[in-house]
Design a protein around this motif. Structure first.
Motif, PDB file in Angstrom:
ATOM      1  N   VAL A 190       0.833  -1.207   0.000  1.00 55.60           N
ATOM      2  CA  VAL A 190       0.000   0.000   0.000  1.00 55.60           C
ATOM      3  C   VAL A 190       0.864   1.251   0.000  1.00 55.60           C
ATOM      4  CG1 VAL A 190      -1.673   1.330   1.325  1.00 55.60           C
ATOM      5  CG2 VAL A 190      -1.952  -1.117   1.093  1.00 55.60           C
ATOM      6  N   ALA A 191       1.925   1.235   0.810  1.00 51.60           N
ATOM      7  CA  ALA A 191       2.813   2.396   0.856  1.00 51.60           C
ATOM      8  C   ALA A 191       3.416   2.652  -0.515  1.00 51.60           C
ATOM      9  CB  ALA A 191       3.910   2.163   1.881  1.00 51.60           C
ATOM     10  N   PHE A 221       2.265   1.685  -3.430  1.00 50.60           N
ATOM     11  CA  PHE A 221       1.185   2.108  -4.308  1.00 50.60           C
ATOM     12  C   PHE A 221       0.897   3.590  -4.131  1.00 50.60           C
ATOM     13  CE2 PHE A 221      -2.455   1.747  -6.810  1.00 50.60           C
ATOM     14  CZ  PHE A 221      -2.555   0.469  -7.297  1.00 50.60           C
ATOM     15  N   GLY A 222       0.787   4.005  -2.863  1.00 49.47           N
ATOM     16  CA  GLY A 222       0.510   5.404  -2.576  1.00 49.47           C
ATOM     17  C   GLY A 222       1.595   6.312  -3.131  1.00 49.47           C
TER      18      GLY A 222
END
Lengths: 292, 289
Positions: free
Chosen positions: B97-98, B100-101
């Motif tokens: 997620v990190a 991706f962000g």
């Protein structure tokens, strides 16, 4: 201004349902799907088709949407049963990309890039619920039902089995949990509810096209759950409110040109996701509760 | 002749995919980080090259600028994003997620400054010449071929013959043991990010001068690298490169059967089929999942 707020509240309710249903997969079962917009879209298209061809009754359309989305979710359950971690994320990405293409190209079902237009106003058992206020009440009622069902399910044995599964699949299996059935069931339930959200979305917009159901939308839904706090009941709602109010808040800042708001917004939630993962991996709500 | 022409186009796309995917696979293999911001590295390098050339720099200097920025971004992600996360938790999804962000944020940043449309520069290399009757090949095809061969030879030599390359392979197999022998896992993982990010640069530059680059390519490159890594077998750089080539070919060859709009979906059908039926990929070790 009131009309704007009612619209925003309706969208919050709709995305609240979608994020809550995704939270079932991500937060409780540890199934990291990035294909949720696909099922949101399936729900919206099915509801739109039902409304256009069969009956504008919301209950009929929403039920059809939820059932079809739930049934097609077996496409997602299949890889969830076979692989984990990176592989599953990749599989759900693949599914999402295929779905976006099908939404854009299957003209007879989805109207192609132009989408389906002229969805009739929603009715329930002959009563008109098309006015913005009445529709907001309907959306909030759906959200309340979703939250109640999720809360009941997650407090019971199903929820506890799921969380056991999330934390250690082999341990859950060793305790006699049927991992395959649990995973399939949670995927079907999650996609069933996002189908309802899709139906609400279709009636609310009176128009659906592929733009609303792409990978970006899946990422936004994922961001809502993660930023709010995965694995908590209220987390996804907090995330939805935060992310949906963001464009409104940004439009009050005078130094951002109106045409760039979308880009700035993307930057903010991208950076927010990264920062949260570094400092508070459990999200905004997860933080006040400590470890989930 | 249409098939041959499509195959040539497919090989050209596939070679660029192969390089980029190899970078992704190298980072993943060595550090177990699912570096999906790799797509952002790609567009960063492409736009840096474009901007430098438009400022009047020679193309070789411009490539240097692109390389520098790409490597800097990779190191930044390693040091300031992945390492802090791995320190306190390090679950696969948190890192994902990190990353991706960060990828989304970088893409938005580039879009903010350069706009969302296609940007390209025209060079004489892209003018196609008829090689055989009905078969057109632009000189850039041969440039891409040469670059791919040279880069792959260099990378394999590095991984197989040097001490640091050996260390990288050891890092993927057993980071604990590596530390016990007194090698720095930190330095080696930084090295993986340097090499992996650098591998995205040739593809980015060649894409910029041939088809043009746009911020949305970030997601596409990310998806292709990820698909190639899975299809090739996670942990295998050679597998990823082969799969990248294969996906490029599939993407172009299906055009002879279905409309162009479906060509991207074709690679994801391949990906999905591999995950369901052969999750270890083309060259993966059995039971690697």
């Amino acid at each position: 201004m009131i009309a704007y707020l009612v619209n925003l509240a309706t969208l919050i309710a709709i995305f609240g349902i979608a994020a809550t249903s995704l939270n079932l997969l991500i937060g409780y079962a540890g199934i990291f799907s990035i294909a949720h917009a696909m099922f949101f879209g399936i729900g919206a298209y099915v509801a739109a088709q039902v409304a256009l061809t069969v009956s504008p009754d919301f209950l009929v359309a929403a039920l059809a949407a939820a059932v079809v989305a739930g049934a097609l979710s077996l496409c997602l359950a299949l890889p969830a049963l076979r692989v984990r971690g990176e592989y599953f994320v990749a599989a759900s990405l693949g599914l999402q990309m295929m779905a976006s293409t099908i939404f854009a190209e299957a003209h007879s079902l989805t109207g192609g890039v132009g989408g389906l237009v002229g969805i009739p106003p929603a009715r329930i058992l002959g009563f008109d619920v098309a006015s913005p206020d009445a529709f907001l009440v309907l959306a909030l009622a759906c959200l309340a039902v979703t939250l109640a069902v999720v809360r009941t399910l997650m407090r019971g044995s199903f929820g506890r089995s799921l969380m056991a599964l999330r934390d250690s699949e082999s341990a859950a299996e060793a305790f006699g949990k049927d991992v395959r059935a649990l995973k399939t069931l949670v995927v079907v339930v999650g996609c069933f509810f996002v189908g309802i959200a899709g139906a609400l979305f279709a009636f609310h917009m009176a128009f659906v096209n592929v733009e609303s159901f792409t990978l970006e939308q899946s990422v936004v839904l994922m961001a809502m759950v993660i930023i709010g706090g995965a694995g908590t009941l209220t987390g996804p709602l907090v995330g939805v409110i935060a992310l949906l109010s963001l464009p409104a808040a940004l439009s009050f800042l005078p130094f951002i040109p109106a045409t760039e708001i979308g880009t700035v917004q993307q930057f903010i939630y991208g950076a927010l996701m990264t920062a949260l993962m570094i400092f508070r991996p459990s999200g905004i709500v997860g933080l006040s509760r400590g470890a989930r | 002749m249409l098939l041959t022409q499509l195959a040539v186009a497919g090989i050209q796309t596939g070679m660029l995919y192969a390089l980029t995917a190899a970078g992704f696979a190298l980072i993943f293999g060595a550090t177990r980080v699912f570096h999906v911001a790799h797509g952002a590295t790609f567009i960063l390098a492409g736009y840096a090259f474009l901007e430098a050339v438009q400022l009047g720099l020679h193309w070789s200097l411009a490539s240097g600028v692109a390389l520098l920025l790409a490597v800097a971004f990779g190191l930044f992600m390693d040091a300031l994003v992945y390492r802090p996360i791995q320190k306190h938790e390090g679950s696969f999804f948190t890192v994902f997620v990190a990353s991706f962000g960060a990828g989304i944020a970088m893409q938005a940043l580039i879009q903010f400054f350069f706009g969302g449309g296609f940007a390209t520069i025209s060079v004489p290399l892209t003018r196609a010449a008829e090689v055989l009757p009905g078969l057109y090949i632009a000189p850039v095809f041969w440039v891409a071929l040469a670059v791919v061969v040279v880069v792959f030879a260099a990378v394999s030599l590095f991984l197989e013959r040097t001490h640091a390359g050996l260390g990288l392979r050891a890092l993927s197999e057993n980071p604990e043991l590596l530390r016990a022998y007194g090698l720095s896992a930190r330095r080696l993982s930084a090295l993986a990010f340097v090499l992996g990010s650098a591998l995205a640069v040739p593809g980015a530059i060649l894409t910029t001068v041939t088809t043009g680059i746009q911020p949305a390519d970030s997601a596409h490159v990310m998806l292709v690298s990820l698909a190639a890594t899975v299809v090739g077998g996670i942990g295998s750089i050679r597998g990823a490169a082969l799969a990248g080539l294969f996906l490029g070919l599939v993407e172009n060859l299906v055009v002879s059967v279905v409309d162009t709009q479906w060509s991207q979906a074709a690679s994801f059908v391949v990906l999905f089929a591999f995950i369901l039926f052969r999750p270890n990929g083309l060259m993966g070790r059995a039971g690697a999942r």
